[in-house]
Design an enzyme around this catalytic site. Structure first.
Site, mmCIF file in Angstrom:
data_model
loop_
_atom_site.group_PDB
_atom_site.id
_atom_site.type_symbol
_atom_site.label_atom_id
_atom_site.label_comp_id
_atom_site.label_asym_id
_atom_site.label_seq_id
_atom_site.Cartn_x
_atom_site.Cartn_y
_atom_site.Cartn_z
ATOM 1 N N ARG A 98 0.852 -1.213 0.000
ATOM 2 C CA ARG A 98 0.000 0.000 0.000
ATOM 3 C C ARG A 98 0.877 1.248 0.000
ATOM 4 O O ARG A 98 0.568 2.249 -0.666
ATOM 5 C CB ARG A 98 -0.946 -0.021 1.211
ATOM 6 N N THR A 140 11.661 14.491 4.231
ATOM 7 C CA THR A 140 12.335 14.257 5.524
ATOM 8 C C THR A 140 13.852 14.283 5.369
ATOM 9 O O THR A 140 14.394 13.853 4.354
ATOM 10 C CB THR A 140 11.898 12.873 6.076
ATOM 11 N N ARG A 276 -8.358 -24.023 16.586
ATOM 12 C CA ARG A 276 -7.304 -24.404 17.526
ATOM 13 C C ARG A 276 -7.924 -24.865 18.857
ATOM 14 O O ARG A 276 -8.633 -24.097 19.523
ATOM 15 C CB ARG A 276 -6.405 -23.192 17.768
ATOM 16 N N GLU A 371 4.025 10.334 7.701
ATOM 17 C CA GLU A 371 2.864 11.220 7.424
ATOM 18 C C GLU A 371 2.333 11.847 8.706
ATOM 19 O O GLU A 371 1.137 12.020 8.872
ATOM 20 C CB GLU A 371 1.727 10.447 6.741
HETATM 21 C C1 FAD Z 1 8.865 3.403 6.532
HETATM 22 C C2 FAD Z 1 8.979 4.880 6.403
HETATM 23 C C3 FAD Z 1 8.709 5.483 5.179
HETATM 24 C C4 FAD Z 1 8.850 6.866 5.021
HETATM 25 N N1 FAD Z 1 8.667 7.437 3.790
HETATM 26 C C5 FAD Z 1 8.957 8.758 3.621
HETATM 27 C C6 FAD Z 1 8.947 9.329 2.309
HETATM 28 O O1 FAD Z 1 8.664 8.656 1.298
HETATM 29 N N2 FAD Z 1 9.273 10.647 2.170
HETATM 30 C C7 FAD Z 1 9.604 11.426 3.254
HETATM 31 O O2 FAD Z 1 9.886 12.617 3.047
HETATM 32 N N3 FAD Z 1 9.623 10.902 4.510
HETATM 33 C C8 FAD Z 1 9.331 9.596 4.711
HETATM 34 N N4 FAD Z 1 9.379 9.037 5.978
HETATM 35 C C9 FAD Z 1 9.793 9.870 7.097
HETATM 36 C C10 FAD Z 1 8.683 10.152 8.115
HETATM 37 O O3 FAD Z 1 7.777 11.068 7.586
HETATM 38 C C11 FAD Z 1 9.368 10.622 9.414
HETATM 39 O O4 FAD Z 1 9.991 9.491 9.999
HETATM 40 C C12 FAD Z 1 8.363 11.246 10.381
HETATM 41 O O5 FAD Z 1 7.935 12.506 9.919
HETATM 42 C C13 FAD Z 1 8.974 11.423 11.779
HETATM 43 O O6 FAD Z 1 10.206 12.082 11.700
HETATM 44 P P1 FAD Z 1 11.473 11.469 12.437
HETATM 45 O O7 FAD Z 1 11.560 10.037 12.140
HETATM 46 O O8 FAD Z 1 12.609 12.356 12.114
HETATM 47 O O9 FAD Z 1 11.128 11.570 13.995
HETATM 48 P P2 FAD Z 1 11.212 12.891 14.916
HETATM 49 O O10 FAD Z 1 10.538 14.037 14.246
HETATM 50 O O11 FAD Z 1 12.592 13.063 15.399
HETATM 51 O O12 FAD Z 1 10.276 12.448 16.123
HETATM 52 C C14 FAD Z 1 10.707 11.546 17.142
HETATM 53 C C15 FAD Z 1 9.636 11.517 18.242
HETATM 54 O O13 FAD Z 1 9.461 12.833 18.791
HETATM 55 C C16 FAD Z 1 8.102 13.197 18.724
HETATM 56 N N5 FAD Z 1 7.969 14.637 18.546
HETATM 57 C C17 FAD Z 1 8.460 15.405 17.533
HETATM 58 N N6 FAD Z 1 8.094 16.694 17.706
HETATM 59 C C18 FAD Z 1 7.326 16.736 18.839
HETATM 60 C C19 FAD Z 1 6.639 17.771 19.534
HETATM 61 N N7 FAD Z 1 6.606 19.030 19.092
HETATM 62 N N8 FAD Z 1 5.982 17.432 20.659
HETATM 63 C C20 FAD Z 1 5.981 16.161 21.120
HETATM 64 N N9 FAD Z 1 6.596 15.147 20.507
HETATM 65 C C21 FAD Z 1 7.263 15.429 19.377
HETATM 66 C C22 FAD Z 1 7.559 12.435 17.522
HETATM 67 O O14 FAD Z 1 6.153 12.330 17.591
HETATM 68 C C23 FAD Z 1 8.261 11.102 17.702
HETATM 69 O O15 FAD Z 1 7.589 10.332 18.657
HETATM 70 C C24 FAD Z 1 9.211 7.658 6.153
HETATM 71 C C25 FAD Z 1 9.448 7.052 7.384
HETATM 72 C C26 FAD Z 1 9.350 5.683 7.510
HETATM 73 C C27 FAD Z 1 9.662 5.057 8.855
#
Ligand code: FAD
Length: 392
Positions: A98, A140, A276, A371
């Site tokens: 998906r 990202t 089961r 997202e």
């Molecule tokens: C399988 C997968 C596919 C993806 N595909 C894409 C893609 O195609 N294109 C793309 O651009 N990105 C993609 N991403 C990236 C994804 O959008 C990011 O991982 C996501 O936005 C979270 O960012 P981060 O991982 O840097 O976590 P962070 O932003 O560092 O967050 C870490 C934690 O801190 C929390 N946090 C952050 N800010 C706050 C706040 N203000 N208050 C409280 N808590 C907070 C978050 O909720 C989370 O729990 C993908 C990620 C994955 C895992």
């Protein structure tokens, strides 16, 4: 169209199918048939060996799954509800499959359809709808996830060209894509660029050793002085509104998709619990198991109704952003809980790839993160309810 299991229980607890048109039901059953024949028999192997089956792309295109909701330019132009139903069926197969459809259609193709010039639309959309070109969406970065406004990737003017430098992380499909939508800071704020992935200085490396979304590809991208002409810029996207409008399309599909993974887990364990035997009785005959099944069925019915209401609002042009957050937060949260609970009914067998719930639960760790994480959508809803932003 209501399905009945061997144990006699209806899988459509609230008769939601009666809210769908004949055309919508037809489309759903076509996609369900595709998932049954093309994904279910192979998914355990793909997941185990961490393979995204590129050979499935033309078949998905043939079914009209790529850029499904986009009108014109060779795209199918289906309704939001139809797109949602397809997402639900695909994710009942696997979130990774998906996700392919989301990245291609809701992110990359949407960016071009919403913000692109006529030339850009004509160049890319028909080929992408036909599965002849794959797109990716680079927002990202290693140090900017939930807060993309903090991006470091920069595009500077050099004569008639743009020169882009920076790094992106977690970018779906980047290593197999022909075109990357790259969001970069400029002297004029955030802008989007269509970068052919063969452009010198563009390098995508697949992220390995993932514990989630194993049957799909996510990459690190390095951009080293990537030179593109001015015509590569998406003229209609100025500021973060550009990528956010595409993210909302993908978030919408997830609202449905997550319920597909939940439904598949529920169906799997409903059948298993009926067969089961432990302590001389089927597991389904114990009150503790029945409570688990009932809670799952209720949340799936509620989550599906939520998705349908949001889809009908979208088709009527009335959907508001906070409603997308409500759907994404609720349905991811409930789906992951359902898949984990379903795994308990399978006992030890549940930790193998013979059964889907733990695979779905592991995938949903990604789905609840990309997202917009649970926390980000909670903050969006909190702001909507109170009028006070609590992001900073
Ligand atoms: C399988 C997968 C596919 C993806 N595909 C894409 C893609 O195609 N294109 C793309 O651009 N990105 C993609 N991403 C990236 C994804 O959008 C990011 O991982 C996501 O936005 C979270 O960012 P981060 O991982 O840097 O976590 P962070 O932003 O560092 O967050 C870490 C934690 O801190 C929390 N946090 C952050 N800010 C706050 C706040 N203000 N208050 C409280 N808590 C907070 C978050 O909720 C989370 O729990 C993908 C990620 C994955 C895992």
């Amino acid at each position: 169209m209501t399905t009945t299991t061997e144990t006699g229980g209806s899988l459509d607890l609230l008769g939601i199918d009666s809210l769908l048109s004949a055309e919508e039901l037809q489309l759903r059953s076509r996609v369900r048939g595709f998932v049954d024949s093309e994904i279910r028999p192979n998914i355990a192997g793909w997941y185990d060996t961490a393979v995204f089956p590129l050979e499935i792309v033309p078949k998905m295109a043939e079914l009209g799954l790529l850029g499904m909701h986009i009108k014109g330019y060779g795209c199918p132009g289906r309704s939001a509800v139809e797109y949602g139903l397809a997402a639900m069926e695909l994710e009942a197969g696997d979130s990774g499959l998906r996700t392919f459809v989301s990245v291609q259609g809701s992110l990359a193709m949407s960016a071009i359809a919403k913000h692109g010039s006529e030339e850009q639309k004509n160049e890319w959309l028909p080929r992408m709808a036909a599965g002849e070109a794959i797109g990716c969406f680079g927002l990202t970065e290693p140090t900017a996830g939930s807060d993309p406004g903090n991006m470091l990737t920069f595009a500077r003017r050099d004569g008639a060209d743009w020169v882009i430098s920076g790094a992106k992380r977690w970018i779906g499909l980047a290593s197999v894509a022909q075109v990357a939508v790259i969001w970069a800071m400029t002297d004029d704020g955030v802008r989007g660029f269509l970068v052919p992935t063969g452009t010198p200085g563009f390098k995508a490396t697949a992220i390995t050793q993932k514990l989630s979304m194993r049957a799909s590809i996510q990459c690190d991208i390095e951009l080293t002085d990537v030179r593109v002409p001015d015509t590569a810029m998406l003229p209609g996207a100025k500021g973060l509104r550009g990528p956010f409008e595409c993210l909302n399309e993908a978030r919408y599909g997830i609202i449905w998709g997550a319920m597909g993974a939940a439904r598949d887990s529920y169906e799997t364990v409903l059948a298993y619990a009926g067969e089961r035997l432990q302590f001389d009785k089927p597991l389904a005959g114990y009150q503790l198991t029945q409570e688990k099944l009932v809670n799952m069925a209720l949340e799936i019915a509620k989550g599906t109704l939520l998705a349908l209401q949001i889809g009908r609002l979208k088709d009527a042009g009335q959907l508001q952003k906070h409603q997308i957050s409500a759907g994404k937060l609720n349905n991811c949260r409930e789906a992951i809980a359902i898949c984990r609970e379903a795994r308990t009914i399978l006992g030890g067998n549940g930790i193998t790839l013979d059964y889907s719930p733990l695979r779905h639960a592991a995938n949903l760790e990604s789905v609840r993160t990309y997202e917009g994480t649970d926390e980000v959508h909670t903050l969006i809803l909190g702001q909507h309810l109170t009028g006070i932003q609590a992001f900073r």
